[in-house]
Write an enzyme that holds these catalytic residues in place. Structure first.
Site, PDB file in Angstrom:
ATOM      1  N   ASP A   8     -48.950  47.482 -67.057  1.00 49.01           N
ATOM      2  CA  ASP A   8     -49.845  48.641 -67.198  1.00 49.01           C
ATOM      3  C   ASP A   8     -49.672  49.452 -68.495  1.00 49.01           C
ATOM      4  O   ASP A   8     -49.619  50.697 -68.459  1.00 49.01           O
ATOM      5  CB  ASP A   8     -49.686  49.582 -65.986  1.00 49.01           C
ATOM      6  CG  ASP A   8     -50.078  48.918 -64.675  1.00 49.01           C
ATOM      7  OD1 ASP A   8     -50.390  47.711 -64.677  1.00 49.01           O
ATOM      8  OD2 ASP A   8     -50.058  49.599 -63.631  1.00 49.01           O
ATOM      9  N   ASP A  46     -53.936  48.033 -64.505  1.00 47.92           N
ATOM     10  CA  ASP A  46     -54.440  48.858 -63.408  1.00 47.92           C
ATOM     11  C   ASP A  46     -55.958  48.955 -63.619  1.00 47.92           C
ATOM     12  O   ASP A  46     -56.414  49.317 -64.714  1.00 47.92           O
ATOM     13  CB  ASP A  46     -53.777  50.243 -63.518  1.00 47.92           C
ATOM     14  CG  ASP A  46     -53.544  50.906 -62.172  1.00 47.92           C
ATOM     15  OD1 ASP A  46     -53.296  50.209 -61.176  1.00 47.92           O
ATOM     16  OD2 ASP A  46     -53.579  52.156 -62.130  1.00 47.92           O
ATOM     17  N   HIS A  48     -59.205  50.233 -61.594  1.00 52.01           N
ATOM     18  CA  HIS A  48     -59.773  50.854 -60.395  1.00 52.01           C
ATOM     19  C   HIS A  48     -61.282  51.071 -60.485  1.00 52.01           C
ATOM     20  O   HIS A  48     -61.793  51.465 -61.539  1.00 52.01           O
ATOM     21  CB  HIS A  48     -59.139  52.238 -60.183  1.00 52.01           C
ATOM     22  CG  HIS A  48     -57.655  52.212 -59.971  1.00 52.01           C
ATOM     23  ND1 HIS A  48     -57.034  51.367 -59.089  1.00 52.01           N
ATOM     24  CD2 HIS A  48     -56.665  52.963 -60.532  1.00 52.01           C
ATOM     25  CE1 HIS A  48     -55.721  51.600 -59.111  1.00 52.01           C
ATOM     26  NE2 HIS A  48     -55.469  52.548 -59.979  1.00 52.01           N
ATOM     27  N   HIS A  81     -57.941  57.589 -63.139  1.00 51.49           N
ATOM     28  CA  HIS A  81     -57.275  56.864 -64.230  1.00 51.49           C
ATOM     29  C   HIS A  81     -57.639  55.384 -64.169  1.00 51.49           C
ATOM     30  O   HIS A  81     -57.971  54.868 -63.097  1.00 51.49           O
ATOM     31  CB  HIS A  81     -55.750  57.024 -64.126  1.00 51.49           C
ATOM     32  CG  HIS A  81     -55.171  56.364 -62.903  1.00 51.49           C
ATOM     33  ND1 HIS A  81     -55.176  56.971 -61.670  1.00 51.49           N
ATOM     34  CD2 HIS A  81     -54.608  55.147 -62.724  1.00 51.49           C
ATOM     35  CE1 HIS A  81     -54.632  56.151 -60.775  1.00 51.49           C
ATOM     36  NE2 HIS A  81     -54.282  55.031 -61.385  1.00 51.49           N
ATOM     37  N   LYS A 106     -55.131  44.681 -61.085  1.00 51.46           N
ATOM     38  CA  LYS A 106     -54.740  45.128 -59.742  1.00 51.46           C
ATOM     39  C   LYS A 106     -55.386  46.467 -59.437  1.00 51.46           C
ATOM     40  O   LYS A 106     -55.823  47.159 -60.358  1.00 51.46           O
ATOM     41  CB  LYS A 106     -53.213  45.242 -59.665  1.00 51.46           C
ATOM     42  CG  LYS A 106     -52.651  46.284 -60.612  1.00 51.46           C
ATOM     43  CD  LYS A 106     -51.147  46.235 -60.614  1.00 51.46           C
ATOM     44  CE  LYS A 106     -50.567  47.287 -61.518  1.00 51.46           C
ATOM     45  NZ  LYS A 106     -50.898  48.669 -61.124  1.00 51.46           N
ATOM     46  N   CYS A 151     -45.368  51.439 -60.820  1.00 55.09           N
ATOM     47  CA  CYS A 151     -45.802  50.045 -60.916  1.00 55.09           C
ATOM     48  C   CYS A 151     -44.700  49.110 -61.399  1.00 55.09           C
ATOM     49  O   CYS A 151     -44.636  47.959 -60.957  1.00 55.09           O
ATOM     50  CB  CYS A 151     -47.061  49.959 -61.765  1.00 55.09           C
ATOM     51  SG  CYS A 151     -48.439  50.758 -60.900  1.00 55.09           S
TER      52      CYS A 151
HETATM   53  C1  VGL Z   1     -49.427  53.647 -61.804  1.00 53.51           C
HETATM   54  C2  VGL Z   1     -49.802  55.550 -60.585  1.00 53.51           C
HETATM   55  C3  VGL Z   1     -51.073  55.111 -60.264  1.00 53.51           C
HETATM   56  C4  VGL Z   1     -48.493  52.852 -62.661  1.00 53.51           C
HETATM   57  C5  VGL Z   1     -50.690  53.193 -61.484  1.00 53.51           C
HETATM   58  O1  VGL Z   1     -48.967  51.982 -63.432  1.00 53.51           O
HETATM   59  O2  VGL Z   1     -47.263  53.078 -62.572  1.00 53.51           O
HETATM   60  N1  VGL Z   1     -48.981  54.819 -61.339  1.00 53.51           N
HETATM   61  N2  VGL Z   1     -51.498  53.942 -60.723  1.00 53.51           N
HETATM   62 ZN    ZN Z   2     -53.525  53.337 -60.518  1.00 54.58          ZN
END
Ligand code: VGL
Ligand code: ZN
Length: 198
Positions: A8, A46, A48, A81, A106, A151
Protein backbone atom coordinates in the site's frame (compact mmCIF):
# COMPACT_ATOMS: atom_id res chain seq x y z
CA UNK A 1 12.12 -18.23 -4.21
CA UNK A 2 12.13 -15.01 -2.25
CA UNK A 3 9.88 -12.07 -3.12
CA UNK A 4 9.59 -8.47 -2.00
CA UNK A 5 6.09 -7.56 -0.89
CA UNK A 6 5.49 -3.80 -0.80
CA UNK A 7 2.23 -2.95 0.95
CA UNK A 8 0.00 0.00 0.00
CA UNK A 9 2.62 2.60 -0.96
CA UNK A 10 -0.12 4.91 -2.21
CA UNK A 11 -0.66 8.67 -2.24
CA UNK A 12 -3.41 8.65 0.37
CA UNK A 13 -1.07 7.05 2.90
CA UNK A 14 1.70 9.58 2.24
CA UNK A 15 1.96 13.18 3.49
CA UNK A 16 -0.74 15.22 1.77
CA UNK A 17 -3.00 12.17 1.43
CA UNK A 18 -6.33 11.66 3.17
CA UNK A 19 -5.05 8.95 5.55
CA UNK A 20 -1.49 10.21 5.72
CA UNK A 21 1.04 8.19 7.67
CA UNK A 22 3.76 10.37 9.20
CA UNK A 23 6.86 10.14 6.98
CA UNK A 24 5.09 7.51 4.90
CA UNK A 25 6.85 8.78 1.79
CA UNK A 26 10.20 7.77 3.29
CA UNK A 27 9.51 4.13 2.48
CA UNK A 28 9.65 4.95 -1.24
CA UNK A 29 13.41 5.49 -1.68
CA UNK A 30 14.05 2.55 0.63
CA UNK A 31 11.90 0.14 -1.37
CA UNK A 32 13.35 1.47 -4.62
CA UNK A 33 16.87 0.89 -3.31
CA UNK A 34 16.33 -2.78 -2.44
CA UNK A 35 14.04 -3.98 -5.20
CA UNK A 36 16.83 -5.11 -7.51
CA UNK A 37 17.72 -7.77 -4.96
CA UNK A 38 14.50 -9.69 -5.71
CA UNK A 39 13.45 -11.81 -8.66
CA UNK A 40 9.83 -10.95 -7.94
CA UNK A 41 8.34 -7.74 -6.57
CA UNK A 42 4.68 -7.62 -5.58
CA UNK A 43 2.79 -4.43 -4.72
CA UNK A 44 -0.50 -4.47 -2.86
CA UNK A 45 -2.93 -1.64 -3.54
CA UNK A 46 -5.79 -0.59 -1.28
CA UNK A 47 -8.62 -0.16 -3.81
CA UNK A 48 -11.97 0.86 -2.38
CA UNK A 49 -15.30 1.68 -4.03
CA UNK A 50 -16.68 5.13 -3.03
CA UNK A 51 -19.38 3.51 -0.88
CA UNK A 52 -16.88 1.41 1.08
CA UNK A 53 -17.89 0.25 4.57
CA UNK A 54 -14.64 1.51 6.14
CA UNK A 55 -15.38 5.16 5.34
CA UNK A 56 -16.87 7.18 8.19
CA UNK A 57 -18.65 9.23 5.51
CA UNK A 58 -20.78 6.19 4.65
CA UNK A 59 -22.13 5.81 8.21
CA UNK A 60 -24.47 8.50 9.53
CA UNK A 61 -22.97 10.19 12.58
CA UNK A 62 -19.70 8.24 12.48
CA UNK A 63 -16.47 9.98 13.44
CA UNK A 64 -13.10 9.10 11.96
CA UNK A 65 -11.19 6.83 14.31
CA UNK A 66 -14.29 5.45 16.00
CA UNK A 67 -14.88 1.70 16.19
CA UNK A 68 -18.16 0.36 14.77
CA UNK A 69 -19.59 -3.03 14.03
CA UNK A 70 -20.23 -3.36 10.30
CA UNK A 71 -21.83 -6.54 8.98
CA UNK A 72 -20.68 -8.39 12.07
CA UNK A 73 -17.04 -7.27 11.87
CA UNK A 74 -15.32 -4.65 14.05
CA UNK A 75 -14.41 -1.79 11.77
CA UNK A 76 -12.42 1.38 12.41
CA UNK A 77 -14.01 4.37 10.71
CA UNK A 78 -11.46 5.81 8.29
CA UNK A 79 -11.50 8.95 6.20
CA UNK A 80 -12.31 8.28 2.53
CA UNK A 81 -9.08 6.93 1.06
CA UNK A 82 -7.74 4.96 -1.89
CA UNK A 83 -10.96 5.30 -3.85
CA UNK A 84 -10.68 3.33 -7.08
CA UNK A 85 -9.33 5.33 -10.04
CA UNK A 86 -8.50 8.41 -7.98
CA UNK A 87 -5.13 10.07 -7.51
CA UNK A 88 -5.08 9.02 -3.85
CA UNK A 89 -5.24 5.36 -4.83
CA UNK A 90 -2.28 5.61 -7.19
CA UNK A 91 1.13 4.44 -6.08
CA UNK A 92 3.46 7.23 -4.96
CA UNK A 93 4.89 8.91 -8.07
CA UNK A 94 8.46 8.08 -7.14
CA UNK A 95 7.79 4.40 -6.45
CA UNK A 96 9.66 2.25 -8.96
CA UNK A 97 6.93 -0.03 -10.33
CA UNK A 98 7.95 -1.98 -13.42
CA UNK A 99 5.88 -3.84 -16.02
CA UNK A 100 7.02 -7.26 -14.80
CA UNK A 101 5.95 -6.54 -11.22
CA UNK A 102 2.72 -7.96 -9.82
CA UNK A 103 -0.02 -5.77 -8.35
CA UNK A 104 -2.60 -7.25 -5.99
CA UNK A 105 -5.62 -5.11 -5.18
CA UNK A 106 -7.64 -5.44 -1.99
CA UNK A 107 -10.62 -3.87 -0.26
CA UNK A 108 -12.66 -3.87 -3.46
CA UNK A 109 -15.86 -5.15 -1.88
CA UNK A 110 -18.20 -2.50 -0.49
CA UNK A 111 -19.27 -4.49 2.55
CA UNK A 112 -15.96 -5.53 4.11
CA UNK A 113 -12.51 -4.05 4.67
CA UNK A 114 -9.29 -5.82 3.82
CA UNK A 115 -6.16 -4.96 5.77
CA UNK A 116 -4.37 -8.12 4.72
CA UNK A 117 -3.07 -8.51 1.19
CA UNK A 118 -4.31 -12.12 1.32
CA UNK A 119 -7.84 -12.11 2.70
CA UNK A 120 -10.49 -9.60 3.63
CA UNK A 121 -11.32 -8.93 7.28
CA UNK A 122 -14.23 -11.38 7.39
CA UNK A 123 -11.83 -14.02 6.03
CA UNK A 124 -14.25 -14.93 3.22
CA UNK A 125 -12.59 -13.62 0.08
CA UNK A 126 -9.06 -14.18 -1.15
CA UNK A 127 -7.27 -11.54 -3.21
CA UNK A 128 -5.27 -14.01 -5.26
CA UNK A 129 -1.96 -13.26 -3.52
CA UNK A 130 -1.68 -16.74 -2.04
CA UNK A 131 -2.19 -18.37 -5.44
CA UNK A 132 0.29 -16.00 -7.04
CA UNK A 133 2.98 -16.83 -4.49
CA UNK A 134 2.32 -20.54 -4.91
CA UNK A 135 2.42 -20.35 -8.66
CA UNK A 136 5.72 -18.45 -8.53
CA UNK A 137 7.21 -20.90 -6.01
CA UNK A 138 7.70 -18.20 -3.41
CA UNK A 139 8.48 -19.60 0.04
CA UNK A 140 10.01 -16.48 1.55
CA UNK A 141 8.86 -12.84 1.57
CA UNK A 142 10.39 -9.60 2.75
CA UNK A 143 7.65 -7.13 3.64
CA UNK A 144 7.73 -3.33 3.71
CA UNK A 145 5.21 -0.53 3.23
CA UNK A 146 2.26 1.18 4.88
CA UNK A 147 1.00 1.00 7.42
CA UNK A 148 2.93 -1.08 9.98
CA UNK A 149 0.02 -1.31 12.42
CA UNK A 150 -2.65 -2.26 9.85
CA UNK A 151 -2.01 -3.58 6.40
CA UNK A 152 1.64 -4.54 6.92
CA UNK A 153 0.81 -6.37 10.14
CA UNK A 154 -2.18 -8.31 8.82
CA UNK A 155 -0.38 -9.17 5.59
CA UNK A 156 2.58 -10.49 7.58
CA UNK A 157 0.36 -12.57 9.88
CA UNK A 158 -1.42 -14.14 6.89
CA UNK A 159 1.89 -14.78 5.11
CA UNK A 160 3.06 -16.70 8.18
CA UNK A 161 -0.23 -18.61 8.24
CA UNK A 162 0.32 -19.50 4.61
CA UNK A 163 3.58 -21.14 5.66
CA UNK A 164 5.99 -18.55 4.29
CA UNK A 165 9.19 -17.39 5.92
CA UNK A 166 8.67 -13.71 6.59
CA UNK A 167 11.04 -10.85 7.28
CA UNK A 168 9.64 -7.41 8.12
CA UNK A 169 11.91 -4.60 7.00
CA UNK A 170 11.51 -1.89 9.63
CA UNK A 171 13.40 0.70 7.60
CA UNK A 172 10.76 0.32 4.90
CA UNK A 173 7.66 0.59 7.11
CA UNK A 174 5.80 3.46 8.80
CA UNK A 175 2.82 3.30 11.18
CA UNK A 176 -0.49 5.17 11.56
CA UNK A 177 -0.19 5.13 15.40
CA UNK A 178 -3.84 5.94 16.04
CA UNK A 179 -2.82 5.21 19.64
CA UNK A 180 0.75 5.81 20.78
CA UNK A 181 2.52 2.48 20.98
CA UNK A 182 0.58 0.82 18.15
CA UNK A 183 3.73 0.59 16.06
CA UNK A 184 5.82 -1.26 18.65
CA UNK A 185 2.85 -3.47 19.54
CA UNK A 186 2.54 -4.41 15.86
CA UNK A 187 6.23 -5.35 15.63
CA UNK A 188 5.90 -7.43 18.81
CA UNK A 189 2.84 -9.22 17.46
CA UNK A 190 4.51 -9.99 14.14
CA UNK A 191 7.65 -11.25 15.87
CA UNK A 192 5.63 -13.41 18.27
CA UNK A 193 3.81 -14.95 15.33
CA UNK A 194 7.15 -15.97 13.84
CA UNK A 195 8.26 -13.10 11.61
CA UNK A 196 11.83 -11.93 11.70
CA UNK A 197 11.78 -8.17 12.29
CA UNK A 198 14.98 -6.67 10.89
C1 VGL B 1 -4.71 0.78 5.62
C2 VGL B 1 -6.27 1.69 7.02
C3 VGL B 1 -7.25 1.54 6.04
C4 VGL B 1 -3.29 0.36 5.41
C5 VGL B 1 -5.67 0.62 4.64
O1 VGL B 1 -2.85 0.25 4.23
O2 VGL B 1 -2.57 0.12 6.41
N1 VGL B 1 -5.02 1.30 6.81
N2 VGL B 1 -6.93 1.01 4.87
ZN1 ZN C 1 -8.29 1.02 3.24
Amino acid sequence: MKALLAVDVQNDFCPGGSLAVARGDQVVPYINSIRDGYALVIFTQDWHPPDHASFASNHPGARVGELREVNGVRQIMWPDHCVQHTRGAEFHDALDVRPQDKVVRKGELTAVDSYSGFLDNDRQHETGLRGLLQQQDVDEVDVAGLATDYCVKFTVLDALQAGLRVRVLRAGCRAVNLNPGDEEAAYREMAQAGAQVV
